[in-house]
Design a protein around this motif. Sequence first.
Motif, PDB file in Angstrom:
ATOM      1  N   GLY A 161       0.809  -1.213   0.000  1.00 32.72           N
ATOM      2  CA  GLY A 161       0.000   0.000   0.000  1.00 32.72           C
ATOM      3  C   GLY A 161       0.844   1.265   0.000  1.00 32.72           C
ATOM      4  O   GLY A 161       2.046   1.241   0.244  1.00 32.72           O
ATOM      5  N   MET A 162       0.164   2.375  -0.277  1.00 32.51           N
ATOM      6  CA  MET A 162       0.829   3.671  -0.427  1.00 32.51           C
ATOM      7  C   MET A 162       1.480   4.168   0.860  1.00 32.51           C
ATOM      8  O   MET A 162       2.579   4.691   0.851  1.00 32.51           O
ATOM      9  CB  MET A 162      -0.191   4.733  -0.838  1.00 32.51           C
ATOM     10  N   LYS A 163       0.779   3.998   1.998  1.00 32.29           N
ATOM     11  CA  LYS A 163       1.250   4.595   3.250  1.00 32.29           C
ATOM     12  C   LYS A 163       2.591   3.981   3.642  1.00 32.29           C
ATOM     13  O   LYS A 163       3.549   4.697   3.936  1.00 32.29           O
ATOM     14  CB  LYS A 163       0.205   4.374   4.342  1.00 32.29           C
ATOM     15  N   PHE A 164       2.641   2.656   3.608  1.00 34.67           N
ATOM     16  CA  PHE A 164       3.879   1.960   3.951  1.00 34.67           C
ATOM     17  C   PHE A 164       4.994   2.362   2.988  1.00 34.67           C
ATOM     18  O   PHE A 164       6.096   2.724   3.407  1.00 34.67           O
ATOM     19  CB  PHE A 164       3.658   0.446   3.893  1.00 34.67           C
ATOM     20  N   ALA A 165       4.696   2.323   1.689  1.00 35.72           N
ATOM     21  CA  ALA A 165       5.720   2.612   0.686  1.00 35.72           C
ATOM     22  C   ALA A 165       6.251   4.040   0.838  1.00 35.72           C
ATOM     23  O   ALA A 165       7.460   4.271   0.732  1.00 35.72           O
ATOM     24  CB  ALA A 165       5.170   2.395  -0.722  1.00 35.72           C
ATOM     25  N   SER A 166       5.367   4.990   1.116  1.00 38.41           N
ATOM     26  CA  SER A 166       5.863   6.362   1.205  1.00 38.41           C
ATOM     27  C   SER A 166       6.659   6.586   2.486  1.00 38.41           C
ATOM     28  O   SER A 166       7.652   7.319   2.469  1.00 38.41           O
ATOM     29  CB  SER A 166       4.754   7.399   1.037  1.00 38.41           C
TER      30      SER A 166
ATOM     31  N   LEU B 164       3.270  10.971  13.861  1.00 38.22           N
ATOM     32  CA  LEU B 164       2.147  10.985  12.910  1.00 38.22           C
ATOM     33  C   LEU B 164       0.845  10.738  13.646  1.00 38.22           C
ATOM     34  O   LEU B 164       0.783   9.909  14.535  1.00 38.22           O
ATOM     35  CB  LEU B 164       2.349   9.881  11.863  1.00 38.22           C
ATOM     36  N   PRO B 165      -0.205  11.431  13.241  1.00 37.36           N
ATOM     37  CA  PRO B 165      -1.516  11.061  13.776  1.00 37.36           C
ATOM     38  C   PRO B 165      -1.956   9.732  13.173  1.00 37.36           C
ATOM     39  O   PRO B 165      -1.676   9.477  11.993  1.00 37.36           O
ATOM     40  CB  PRO B 165      -2.423  12.206  13.298  1.00 37.36           C
ATOM     41  N   ALA B 166      -2.560   8.890  13.987  1.00 35.22           N
ATOM     42  CA  ALA B 166      -2.973   7.571  13.492  1.00 35.22           C
ATOM     43  C   ALA B 166      -4.170   7.708  12.543  1.00 35.22           C
ATOM     44  O   ALA B 166      -4.090   7.546  11.387  1.00 35.22           O
ATOM     45  CB  ALA B 166      -3.383   6.695  14.664  1.00 35.22           C
TER      46      ALA B 166
END
Lengths: 199, 166
Positions: A161-166, B164-166
Amino acid sequence: MDLIINRIGSEKVPVKENTGTKKNPFADLSFLIFSAIAFIAGGICYSKGKEVFCSGLDASWSMFLTVAPRLVAALLMAGFAEVLVPKDLITRWIGKKSGHKGILVATLAGILTPGGPMISFPLIAALYKLGADMGPLVGYLTAWELLGIQRIIVWEIPFMGMKFASLRFLVSLGLPILAGMIAKKLVLRFGEAPKGGKR
Amino acid sequence: MDAASLVIWLIALAMGAMALRRSGKLFREGMTRALGYVLTMGPRMVVAVLVSGFFSAIIPTNLVAAWLGDEAGMKGVLIGSAVGGLMPGGPIICFPIVFILFEGGAGMPSLIAFLTAWSVFAFHRIIAYEIPLMGLHFAMIRILASAILPPLAGILALVIEAHLPA
């Protein structure tokens, strides 16, 4: 110098054709091993009961639905990137021998180099023989390993996913430069490796 | 369609348009290469997904969470660095495993350390490409220079995640 680089450029082409698009996936050893692992894992699930096997298949199917559409787009990108990025551009960038700036440029080049080790390694081996600095070369390899756009698009985003990759991209941005600088220091201490004919 | 797919598709279409604007031949060449990739990667992806699914059904998730979960913090980052460095094989093996660990409750910092270690120490690549092409000396210096990168990446991720906010 230009002549040599051009020669390297033309030598790269057959290497690419051997290992690139026309490869039969079933002839690949790692693929066979991995298929065997899939088979064994399926067997273990089955031996634990039918519902365990089915929940495994379920998980596989839902992952497939997530990954497949991303992968097709990613592979389209990879195909177009190959024809759009001029082949000798990276060679020209990293071939320059220029301290910290060289490491920075090499990092950028590493990020942009598409393809697997059969593409990047012959390239940097040639540059190494031409006398490129070890700092930029280590920076280049590290950038290609950690930040290579193609792997991120083809594997990381579809799976993680995007969040992990970024987040991973962000924390890794400075690392190739750091590795390149450490390598320069190490060379001062342990010496340059014998190059070219001596190797 | 989720955000990740949308972004990749938009970029792919934009690149296709760029190729098409330069010449039809270039566009066809790009499509041919993409098709070649699909033929190579398709079967790999199917197998990778199957392995992930089956492993996720049998892997002890409580263990994963305890060792690599967000509460593991620094310990998770160090374990991730060590295990990732020993991990053989290419992305087809690595990413499904990381995915399962993620689903099983592993934290992002631990997995980032894992992926970083796997990326810089991949010993199949060192043996198959780096030592034959670059020599042992180069490989040693590169490995030494990269030794701190996996825990560093993990720690950075820990710090950023904490803010970071969750």
